[in-house]
Scaffold this active site. Structure first.
Site, PDB file in Angstrom:
ATOM      1  N   LYS A   1       0.717  -1.182  -0.085  1.00 33.60           N
ATOM      2  CA  LYS A   1      -0.033  -0.134  -0.057  1.00 33.60           C
ATOM      3  C   LYS A   1       0.909   1.352   0.034  1.00 33.60           C
ATOM      4  O   LYS A   1       0.363   2.332  -0.400  1.00 33.60           O
ATOM      5  CB  LYS A   1      -0.859   0.111   1.374  1.00 33.60           C
ATOM      6  CG  LYS A   1      -1.949  -1.056   0.870  1.00 33.60           C
ATOM      7  CD  LYS A   1      -2.928  -1.111   1.842  1.00 33.60           C
ATOM      8  CE  LYS A   1      -4.163  -2.331   1.335  1.00 33.60           C
ATOM      9  NZ  LYS A   1      -3.776  -3.751   1.868  1.00 33.60           N
TER      10      LYS A   1
HETATM   11  C1  LIG Z   1      -4.434  -4.744   1.372  1.00 34.31           C
HETATM   12  C2  LIG Z   1      -3.736  -5.897   1.141  1.00 34.31           C
HETATM   13  C3  LIG Z   1      -4.348  -7.035   0.441  1.00 34.31           C
HETATM   14  C4  LIG Z   1      -5.332  -6.905  -0.538  1.00 34.31           C
HETATM   15  O1  LIG Z   1      -5.460  -5.959  -1.601  1.00 34.31           O
HETATM   16  P1  LIG Z   1      -6.825  -5.419  -2.302  1.00 34.31           P
HETATM   17  O2  LIG Z   1      -6.255  -4.177  -3.169  1.00 34.31           O
HETATM   18  O3  LIG Z   1      -7.581  -4.869  -1.170  1.00 34.31           O
HETATM   19  O4  LIG Z   1      -7.437  -6.393  -3.021  1.00 34.31           O
HETATM   20  C5  LIG Z   1      -3.364  -8.088   0.119  1.00 34.31           C
HETATM   21  N1  LIG Z   1      -2.297  -8.184   1.060  1.00 34.31           N
HETATM   22  C6  LIG Z   1      -2.051  -7.290   1.743  1.00 34.31           C
HETATM   23  C7  LIG Z   1      -0.534  -7.739   2.498  1.00 34.31           C
HETATM   24  C8  LIG Z   1      -2.582  -6.118   1.966  1.00 34.31           C
HETATM   25  O5  LIG Z   1      -2.154  -5.174   2.995  1.00 34.31           O
END
Ligand SMILES: *Cc1c(COP(=O)(O)O)cnc(C)c1O
Length: 468
Positions: free
Chosen positions: A112
């Protein structure tokens, strides 16, 4: 480029407007009016660019007149300069067919950061042009919260209110949020709530005119288009390294809110040859069921070792359904109204067939997740976090032809989920130096009940109202 709502009735906005707005006023999500497309020659010419330059090249058509190309490049350089690896998102080979795209070299150890480090700079840029303060309200199952807080802590004209389900995020995740003591950061632990409950309250606040009239409320969840845009870049980065535009590549994506994998869909619409997008879920498998049977119906959330995927309602799925149904906002608004009333809906034939052309899916339970962690450890000495392991399980069970490279998106650093990794391998990943003294720092958060009035009241008491 302007942005339209998936539910057809909110006003169109430019890129700056869509970035600051988050959710559209009709309850829909903003999408670009059309997908920009690169020719094979244009894609070939991107090979070998440094990440920040590639990012500016891919994003420019989405940004339009909201930023000059020079300014956009300054911002991508600043955002990606904070990453601990020169390649920003390095690719690692696991075996003949399988690759890992490491997306966790940012400040808070999850993918993220790739989008949120840029989003924090975009907020500052666009807010500087107007008079309002921005009140960011978000819900997190762990990783969004820490990445968003890192990206906006101490920035001018922004307050962030981050809701997390009390006791349901890992210690590292919680501390990465609650030890940031900047006065514009407000951590709210919601007692007796799941992530979906917290997210539903955030959505309600976006539709609450009592709140939106007084405060300029913005989003850092992946309902914010700018996040998805930033994530498109690493699909191109990986594809280019593995032979794009001449060779198609498949991606296996640990999925929760469908943001990351939707960015892969966007990359394919823009001309990147994508052999397949494999949606990986844990036992919270609404997307796996929707993609295999057309039945999109939410169950109850089961907590797992991969908490960022413990989701039953995947907000960004709406963007795909919109695109696959002829971009008919009126029809989609009716479909989503059914879902919101009954927590269930059927995909149309066009949606099912359109999705099947590019997406497949797989679900991993706790044993399959642990087996994937052990396989990677034994086959190549890599420690995987539980989310990434679920992606790898899906990649290895997809049955793709051997000459198609399969890239699993490594969405979190194994140290972020040390206990689960240690249980599977007997090996405890150490925290990278950039995390520093996380476990010695002071924490600050407020606990509130899972009650909309209590949460909205807290936000209203601490946010800065609109100027005019
Ligand atoms: C947020 C997240 C996901 C999921 O991603 P999305 O975009 O919500 O589908 C998967 N793995 C990790 C480690 C995350 O932080």
């Amino acid at each position: 480029m302007d942005y339209i709502s998936t539910r057809g009735s909110a006003p169109a906005l430019d890129f700056a407007g869509a970035t600051l707005a988050g959710l559209a006023s009709d309850g829909g999500l903003y999408v670009p009016r059309m997908w920009p497309r690169f020719s094979a020659d244009e894609i070939a010419a991107m090979a070998g660019l440094p990440y920040a330059e590639l990012a500016a090249r891919i994003m420019q058509p989405f940004v339009g007149d909201s930023l000059t190309p020079e300014r956009l490049l300054e911002l991508t350089r600043a955002a990606y300069g904070r990453f601990a690896h020169a390649a920003v998102t390095p690719l690692k080979q696991l075996d003949e067919q399988n690759w890992l795209l490491e997306l966790f070299h940012g400040p808070t150890l999850a993918f993220k950061d790739v989008a949120l480090q840029l989003l924090g700079l975009l907020f500052e840029e666009f807010l500087g042009r107007g008079s309002d303060n921005l009140t960011i309200v978000g819900a997190t199952s762990g990783d969004t919260g820490s990445a968003a807080i890192d990206a906006v802590a101490g920035r001018a004209k922004v307050d962030i209110f981050m809701l997390h389900p009390h006791g349901r995020v890992s210690d590292v995740q919680r501390r990465q949020m609650t030890t940031v003591l900047a006065p514009n950061v407000h951590n709210i632990a919601v007692t007796d709530a799941t992530f979906d409950d917290a997210q539903a309250m955030v959505k309600r606040m976006f539709n609450d005119e009592g709140m939106t009239g007084r405060f300029a409320i913005g989003a850092v969840n992946s309902i914010n288009w700018a996040r998805l845009m930033a994530q498109v870049v690493y699909y191109f980065a990986a594809g280019l390294q593995l032979g794009a535009p001449h060779r198609p590549v498949a991606f296996a994506v640990p999925t929760g809110n469908f943001g990351d994998v939707f960015a892969g869909y966007v990359a394919a619409q823009m001309g990147l040859p994508v052999a397949r997008l494999i949606v990986a879920t844990n036992v919270n498998d609404i997307l796996h069921r929707a993609l295999t049977s057309g039945d999109y119906s939410a169950g109850t959330v089961t907590p797992t070792a991969a908490p960022s995927m413990d989701i039953q309602v995947s907000s960004n799925f709406e963007r795909l359904l919109f695109d696959l149904n002829g971009r008919d906002g009126t029809a989609l608004a009716a479909q989503m109204a059914t879902f919101e009333a009954t927590r269930a809906m059927q995909l149309t034939n066009a949606q099912r067939e359109g999705a099947a052309a590019l997406f497949s899916s797989a679900r991993a339970d706790a044993d399959q997740m642990s087996q994937a962690i052990r396989w990677a450890w034994e086959a190549s000495g890599e420690l995987l976090d539980p989310h990434t392991a679920i992606g790898l399980h899906a990649a290895r069970s997809a049955g793709l032809p051997r000459d198609v490279p399969v890239v699993t998106l490594a969405t979190a650093h194994p140290a972020k989920f040390r206990d689960a990794v240690e249980r599977a391998t007997g090996h405890r990943p150490s925290l990278p130096a950039r995390i520093g003294d996380l476990f010695e720092r002071e924490e600050r958060m407020i606990e509130l009940p899972g009650d909309y009035a209590a949460i909205a009241g807290y936000v209203a008491a601490h946010a800065v109202p609109r100027a005019g």
